[in-house]
Scaffold this motif. Structure first.
Motif, PDB file in Angstrom:
ATOM      1  N   SER A 252       0.874  -1.222   0.050  1.00  0.00           N
ATOM      2  CA  SER A 252      -0.231  -0.134   0.011  1.00  0.00           C
ATOM      3  C   SER A 252       0.890   1.237   0.028  1.00  0.00           C
ATOM      4  N   ALA A 253       0.326   2.162  -0.922  1.00  0.00           N
ATOM      5  CA  ALA A 253       1.265   3.588  -0.961  1.00  0.00           C
ATOM      6  C   ALA A 253       2.656   3.299  -1.381  1.00  0.00           C
ATOM      7  N   CYS A 254       2.857   2.500  -2.274  1.00  0.00           N
ATOM      8  CA  CYS A 254       4.367   2.172  -2.622  1.00  0.00           C
ATOM      9  C   CYS A 254       4.340   2.052  -4.320  1.00  0.00           C
ATOM     10  N   GLY A 255       3.279   2.698  -4.779  1.00  0.00           N
ATOM     11  CA  GLY A 255       3.470   3.224  -6.338  1.00  0.00           C
ATOM     12  C   GLY A 255       2.578   2.501  -7.163  1.00  0.00           C
ATOM     13  N   LYS A 256       1.508   1.570  -6.983  1.00  0.00           N
ATOM     14  CA  LYS A 256       0.809   0.813  -7.931  1.00  0.00           C
ATOM     15  C   LYS A 256       0.182   1.913  -8.709  1.00  0.00           C
ATOM     16  N   THR A 257      -0.627   2.732  -8.217  1.00  0.00           N
ATOM     17  CA  THR A 257      -1.371   3.642  -8.955  1.00  0.00           C
ATOM     18  C   THR A 257      -0.427   4.529 -10.006  1.00  0.00           C
ATOM     19  N   ASN A 258       0.735   5.091  -9.576  1.00  0.00           N
ATOM     20  CA  ASN A 258       1.583   5.562 -10.210  1.00  0.00           C
ATOM     21  C   ASN A 258       2.134   4.730 -11.505  1.00  0.00           C
ATOM     22  N   LEU A 259       2.470   3.487 -11.109  1.00  0.00           N
ATOM     23  CA  LEU A 259       3.065   2.447 -12.241  1.00  0.00           C
ATOM     24  C   LEU A 259       1.915   2.370 -13.299  1.00  0.00           C
ATOM     25  N   ASP A 280      -5.434  -0.534 -10.970  1.00  0.00           N
ATOM     26  CA  ASP A 280      -4.299   0.052 -10.140  1.00  0.00           C
ATOM     27  C   ASP A 280      -4.445  -0.740  -8.768  1.00  0.00           C
ATOM     28  N   ASP A 281      -5.104  -1.704  -8.482  1.00  0.00           N
ATOM     29  CA  ASP A 281      -4.900  -2.176  -7.155  1.00  0.00           C
ATOM     30  C   ASP A 281      -5.132  -3.779  -6.943  1.00  0.00           C
ATOM     31  N   ILE A 282      -5.870  -4.386  -7.870  1.00  0.00           N
ATOM     32  CA  ILE A 282      -6.240  -5.575  -7.721  1.00  0.00           C
ATOM     33  C   ILE A 282      -6.452  -6.554  -9.054  1.00  0.00           C
ATOM     34  N   SER A 384      -5.853  10.651   2.681  1.00  0.00           N
ATOM     35  CA  SER A 384      -7.171  11.104   1.870  1.00  0.00           C
ATOM     36  C   SER A 384      -7.008  10.490   0.595  1.00  0.00           C
ATOM     37  N   ARG A 385      -8.158  10.173  -0.093  1.00  0.00           N
ATOM     38  CA  ARG A 385      -8.299   9.355  -1.224  1.00  0.00           C
ATOM     39  C   ARG A 385      -9.416  10.074  -2.230  1.00  0.00           C
ATOM     40  N   PHE A 386      -9.144   9.630  -3.604  1.00  0.00           N
ATOM     41  CA  PHE A 386     -10.209   9.969  -4.706  1.00  0.00           C
ATOM     42  C   PHE A 386     -10.709   8.636  -4.984  1.00  0.00           C
ATOM     43  N   GLY A 415       9.343  -3.257  -3.295  1.00  0.00           N
ATOM     44  CA  GLY A 415       9.150  -2.510  -1.918  1.00  0.00           C
ATOM     45  C   GLY A 415       9.964  -1.366  -1.801  1.00  0.00           C
ATOM     46  N   ARG A 416       9.708  -0.689  -0.613  1.00  0.00           N
ATOM     47  CA  ARG A 416      10.824   0.395  -0.416  1.00  0.00           C
ATOM     48  C   ARG A 416      11.986  -0.054   0.098  1.00  0.00           C
ATOM     49  N   ARG A 417      13.219  -0.292  -0.406  1.00  0.00           N
ATOM     50  CA  ARG A 417      14.369  -0.734   0.187  1.00  0.00           C
ATOM     51  C   ARG A 417      15.563   0.137  -0.175  1.00  0.00           C
ATOM     52  N   TRP A 497      12.502   1.049  -6.665  1.00  0.00           N
ATOM     53  CA  TRP A 497      12.621   2.437  -6.979  1.00  0.00           C
ATOM     54  C   TRP A 497      13.055   3.199  -6.068  1.00  0.00           C
ATOM     55  N   PHE A 498      13.396   2.636  -4.885  1.00  0.00           N
ATOM     56  CA  PHE A 498      13.482   3.343  -3.621  1.00  0.00           C
ATOM     57  C   PHE A 498      14.897   3.388  -3.188  1.00  0.00           C
ATOM     58  N   ARG A 499      16.094   2.899  -3.876  1.00  0.00           N
ATOM     59  CA  ARG A 499      17.361   3.133  -3.385  1.00  0.00           C
ATOM     60  C   ARG A 499      17.820   4.580  -2.884  1.00  0.00           C
ATOM     61  N   PRO A 509      15.319   7.954 -10.711  1.00  0.00           N
ATOM     62  CA  PRO A 509      14.477   9.166 -10.658  1.00  0.00           C
ATOM     63  C   PRO A 509      13.021   8.609 -10.870  1.00  0.00           C
ATOM     64  N   GLY A 510      12.762   7.597 -11.089  1.00  0.00           N
ATOM     65  CA  GLY A 510      11.276   7.009 -10.946  1.00  0.00           C
ATOM     66  C   GLY A 510      10.252   7.322 -11.791  1.00  0.00           C
ATOM     67  N   PHE A 511       8.855   7.289 -11.255  1.00  0.00           N
ATOM     68  CA  PHE A 511       7.883   7.653 -11.997  1.00  0.00           C
ATOM     69  C   PHE A 511       7.999   7.218 -13.809  1.00  0.00           C
ATOM     70  N   GLY A 512       7.747   8.268 -14.240  1.00  0.00           N
ATOM     71  CA  GLY A 512       7.756   7.977 -15.682  1.00  0.00           C
ATOM     72  C   GLY A 512       9.121   7.093 -16.336  1.00  0.00           C
ATOM     73  N   ASP A 513      10.261   7.544 -15.707  1.00  0.00           N
ATOM     74  CA  ASP A 513      11.530   6.796 -16.075  1.00  0.00           C
ATOM     75  C   ASP A 513      11.545   5.220 -15.761  1.00  0.00           C
ATOM     76  N   ASN A 514      10.495   4.717 -14.855  1.00  0.00           N
ATOM     77  CA  ASN A 514      10.318   3.524 -14.683  1.00  0.00           C
ATOM     78  C   ASN A 514       9.888   2.700 -16.073  1.00  0.00           C
ATOM     79  N   MET A 515       9.729   3.333 -16.940  1.00  0.00           N
ATOM     80  CA  MET A 515       9.735   2.754 -18.286  1.00  0.00           C
ATOM     81  C   MET A 515      10.787   2.203 -18.984  1.00  0.00           C
TER      82      MET A 515
HETATM   83  P1  GTP Z   1      -2.854   1.641  -2.436  1.00  0.00           P
HETATM   84  O1  GTP Z   1      -3.590   2.392  -2.984  1.00  0.00           O
HETATM   85  O2  GTP Z   1      -2.395   2.034  -0.827  1.00  0.00           O
HETATM   86  O3  GTP Z   1      -2.733   0.190  -2.549  1.00  0.00           O
HETATM   87  O4  GTP Z   1      -1.266   2.283  -2.988  1.00  0.00           O
HETATM   88  P2  GTP Z   1      -0.454   2.222  -4.167  1.00  0.00           P
HETATM   89  O5  GTP Z   1       0.540   1.426  -4.531  1.00  0.00           O
HETATM   90  O6  GTP Z   1      -1.355   2.724  -5.379  1.00  0.00           O
HETATM   91  O7  GTP Z   1       0.226   3.759  -4.215  1.00  0.00           O
HETATM   92  P3  GTP Z   1       0.484   5.057  -5.088  1.00  0.00           P
HETATM   93  O8  GTP Z   1       0.735   4.655  -6.437  1.00  0.00           O
HETATM   94  O9  GTP Z   1      -0.561   6.161  -4.618  1.00  0.00           O
HETATM   95  O10 GTP Z   1       1.757   5.522  -4.092  1.00  0.00           O
HETATM   96  C1  GTP Z   1       2.066   6.691  -3.850  1.00  0.00           C
HETATM   97  C2  GTP Z   1       3.517   6.963  -3.276  1.00  0.00           C
HETATM   98  O11 GTP Z   1       4.578   6.132  -3.944  1.00  0.00           O
HETATM   99  C3  GTP Z   1       3.815   8.366  -3.368  1.00  0.00           C
HETATM  100  O12 GTP Z   1       4.575   8.595  -2.226  1.00  0.00           O
HETATM  101  C4  GTP Z   1       4.699   8.388  -4.280  1.00  0.00           C
HETATM  102  O13 GTP Z   1       5.539   9.495  -4.389  1.00  0.00           O
HETATM  103  C5  GTP Z   1       5.494   7.211  -4.378  1.00  0.00           C
HETATM  104  N1  GTP Z   1       5.879   6.762  -5.723  1.00  0.00           N
HETATM  105  C6  GTP Z   1       5.158   6.284  -6.816  1.00  0.00           C
HETATM  106  N2  GTP Z   1       6.103   5.809  -7.805  1.00  0.00           N
HETATM  107  C7  GTP Z   1       7.370   6.074  -7.164  1.00  0.00           C
HETATM  108  C8  GTP Z   1       8.845   5.962  -8.117  1.00  0.00           C
HETATM  109  O14 GTP Z   1       8.919   5.774  -9.110  1.00  0.00           O
HETATM  110  N3  GTP Z   1       9.600   6.437  -7.080  1.00  0.00           N
HETATM  111  C9  GTP Z   1       9.527   6.998  -5.979  1.00  0.00           C
HETATM  112  N4  GTP Z   1      10.720   7.526  -5.322  1.00  0.00           N
HETATM  113  N5  GTP Z   1       8.239   7.091  -5.277  1.00  0.00           N
HETATM  114  C10 GTP Z   1       7.327   6.692  -5.962  1.00  0.00           C
END
Ligand code: GTP
Ligand code: SPV
Ligand code: MN
Length: 604
Positions: A252-259, A280-282, A384-386, A415-417, A497-499, A509-515
């Motif tokens: 949770s909150a480790c970047g699924k929605t983002n990826l 984005d979750d399941i 907080s969520r949408f 995970g975050r390592r 992504w979290f070294r 750099p993460g996010f889009g660069d994860n491509m």
């Molecule tokens: P749940 O909805 O709780 O299951 O979580 P989720 O895994 O969908 O989480 P979400 O995508 O909302 O995660 C958001 C968090 O991850 C934020 O703090 C982002 O900044 C961080 N994050 C996402 N992708 C990256 C990345 O590539 N690099 C870094 N450094 N942080 C990232």
């Protein structure tokens, strides 16, 4: 009661049992009609439960605030209730079903007095789809009704699709006094039942999500030969190639929605790369007729984290919230009648933080607001969520729209390592991939109290969501690998992504660069590049990850996060063995042997 919306006797008698227990003043059946939703929305606005937002800029959008003590899932009060404690297993609260029912019935008794019962028939997955399943939720909350409408498929067509079948999940929700001392989130896998009481927040009460689609469904999947996972699903199209689908599990909150909603770097876009979001979750995953594994997103919307979301960090998520969305516990700008959260304007240096807001608790807020200890107060709750309809997402996959299950070419764990775990590596086999998923975790950081650098293991990102014993769950993963012919098995990868560097900054750099990392996976899947064999798995040759156009990022920096440090991994392997030892005698032999072998490799 009449229940003239169904002829299903089991549905009728279960509903009657609910009514007899909770004793509502009125019963409303959610038939899926627009008129009914409009009526309920108006009621919720009139009662103050919802704030109607700016009809011009956020059409159809609503804001809701929960009680301050009810803002997230509560693992300590979440129970798997099955007859034998050894079936629930090791990482989880267990309670005897008879005992828990007695406790819950006492709480539920007459709890709807003066209230309305809403009956929600919902489908996880497209109505009537090959991997879909049906649930019923009774609730006293319009918030739940309106959110379930976004997150699942709701209405009479679901009831019709159920027909006379007994294959439905029986869900009871009662808000009661939202008393944290009497809050229970209970799954009864052997009864196909869910009861949640004394909460009115997201993951606890939108029962289709974690309660059904992960906890109950993971148990069903074990018995029926499929899998329910805490995974996003995305499709990637390379020029001249078919779309390839991948599922990824991050805690949770480790970047699924983002990826899931990734926007490729410009250079990749110019080459013709495209990314599509399926979920984005399941993910629900089942073998198809051709022997491959196929996945659907059982949900119909996103329940995403708001803070941090802006057009730079996740444009597609932000766009998804622009109409017919519900915001929970974000801040409110009364001047514009719009919502706000931390970092919303960070995408544009020209944009200014608002100077006055109503915070998520309903109090006045300015950028100078501090708490009793003088610390700045956040306007939006960090969780907080949408709730946003998936169809709003600009990059939603055509496969989501048709509901077609997609073939899975890769599973990704991560995970975050901050240390130890390289940017990416590939498992040597299915079983090795299961091992890699089983040891997933996130390291504690200085941001939290307690020891720093301790790994909290979160196998397959399912720690809060197992519906049965974790060792049996690992065995199920191993068994699924045996069903699928080796050449059709998804490849398994681990990413990190979290070294961080010495100063605690993220190296990658993460996010889009994860491509760029996903691109390496695509090339591995298609056999276009070879890799470096190490004791933990296959690592990329640095030159095979395209970093040519990342600003201020050298090949040496890349190399620094593509190493396997002997001492760190010896410690890691010892930690894995300690963790496995806590999981009891049912742990699969294959995994125990892999843990031993890993330690042996680094102990020489
Ligand atoms: P749940 O909805 O709780 O299951 O979580 P989720 O895994 O969908 O989480 P979400 O995508 O909302 O995660 C958001 C968090 O991850 C934020 O703090 C982002 O900044 C961080 N994050 C996402 N992708 C990256 C990345 O590539 N690099 C870094 N450094 N942080 C990232
Ligand atoms: C999570 O915590 O993994 C979520 C949010 O996706 S909730 O639905 O509240 O569980
Ligand atoms: Mn989640």
């Amino acid at each position: 009661m009449e229940f003239n919306f169904t002829k299903n006797e089991q549905v009728k008698s279960w509903l009657q049992s609910r009514i007899d227990l909770v004793n509502p003043d009125k019963v409303v059946y959610i038939d899926g009609s627009e008129e009914l939703y409009k009526k309920l929305t108006d009621e919720a606005i009139a009662s103050g439960e919802m704030i109607k937002l700016n009809e011009k800029t956020l059409p159809g959008c609503l804001l809701h605030r929960t009680k301050p003590n009810d803002v997230a899932r509560v693992e300590a009060r979440t129970f798997i209730c099955c007859k034998n404690e050894e079936d629930a297993g090791r990482m989880y609260n267990w309670c005897d079903p008879t005992e828990m029912h007695a406790k819950l019935d006492a709480i539920l008794k007459d709890s709807y007095k003066g209230k309305t019962m809403y009956i929600i028939p919902y489908s996880m997955g497209p109505v009537g789809g090959p991997i879909s399943k049906i649930g019923l939720e009774v609730t006293d909350s319009i918030y739940v009704v309106l959110n379930m409408r976004i997150m699942t498929r709701v209405g009479q067509n679901v009831m019709d699709a159920l027909g006379n079948s007994s294959d439905f999940v029986k869900g009871t929700h009662a808000s009661c006094d939202v008393d944290p001392e009497n809050r229970y989130i209970c799954q009864f896998p052997e009864e196909n039942a869910i009861v949640s009481v004394n909460s009115a927040y997201g993951g606890n009460v939108l029962q289709g999500k974690k309660c059904f689609a992960l906890r109950i469904a993971s148990y069903q999947g074990k018995n029926e030969g499929w899998m329910a996972e805490h995974m996003l699903i995305l499709g990637i199209k390379r020029p001249g190639k078919e779309t390839v689908y991948m599922c990824a599990a991050f805690p949770s909150a480790c970047g699924k929605t983002n990826l899931a909603m990734l926007i490729p770097p410009k250079s990749f876009q110019e080459k013709g790369y495209e990314v599509f979001t399926v979920g984005d979750d399941i993910a629900w995953i089942k073998p198809g007729a051709d022997g491959r594994l196929y996945a659907i997103n059982p949900e119909n919307g996103f329940f995403g984290v708001a803070p941090g979301t802006n057009s730079k960090s996740n444009y597609n998520a932000l766009m998804s919230t622009k109409k017919n969305a519900i915001f929970t516990n974000v801040a409110w700008n009364p001047k514009t009648n719009e919502v706000w959260w931390e970092a919303l304007e960070k995408d544009d240096p020209e944009k200014k933080k608002p100077d006055f807001l109503i915070d998520w608790t309903g109090k006045d807020w300015t950028p100078d607001t501090v708490d009793a200890e003088g610390k700045p107060v956040k306007a939006a709750h960090p969780n907080s969520r949408f709730t946003a309809p998936a169809e709003n997402c600009p990059c939603i996959s055509p496969a989501f729209k048709t509901g077609e299950p997609v073939p899975v070419s890769a599973f990704i764990f991560g995970g975050r390592r901050p240390t130890t775990v390289p940017l990416v590596y590939q498992a040597k086999s299915w079983d090795n991939g299961v091992f890699i998923g089983s040891i997933m975790g996130s390291e504690t950081t200085a941001a939290a109290t307690g020891a720093v650098g301790v790994v909290r293991r979160d196998p397959m990102a399912m720690r809060p969501f197992f519906g049965y014993h974790v060792a049996d769950y690992f065995q199920h993963w191993l068994d699924m690998g045996k069903i699928v012919p080796v050449d059709k098995q998804p490849k398994i990868f681990n990413v990190n992504w979290f070294r961080t560097d010495d100063k605690g900054n993220f190296v990658w750099p993460g996010f889009g660069d994860n491509m760029r990392v996903l691109d390496w996976m695509l090339k591995r899947i298609d056999g276009e590049v070879d890799a470096v064999e190490t004791p933990i798995g296959y690592l990329p040759k640095p030159e095979d990850i395209d970093i040519s156009d990342i600003k201020d990022f050298s090949e040496d920096t890349l190399k620094s996060i593509l190493t396997v440090d002997k001492d760190a991994w010896k410690k890691e392997a010892e930690g894995i063995k300690e963790f496995y030892a806590t999981l009891g005698p049912k742990m699969p032999k294959e995994l125990l042997e892999q843990a031993d072998a890993l330690l042996a490799k680094f102990s020489k």
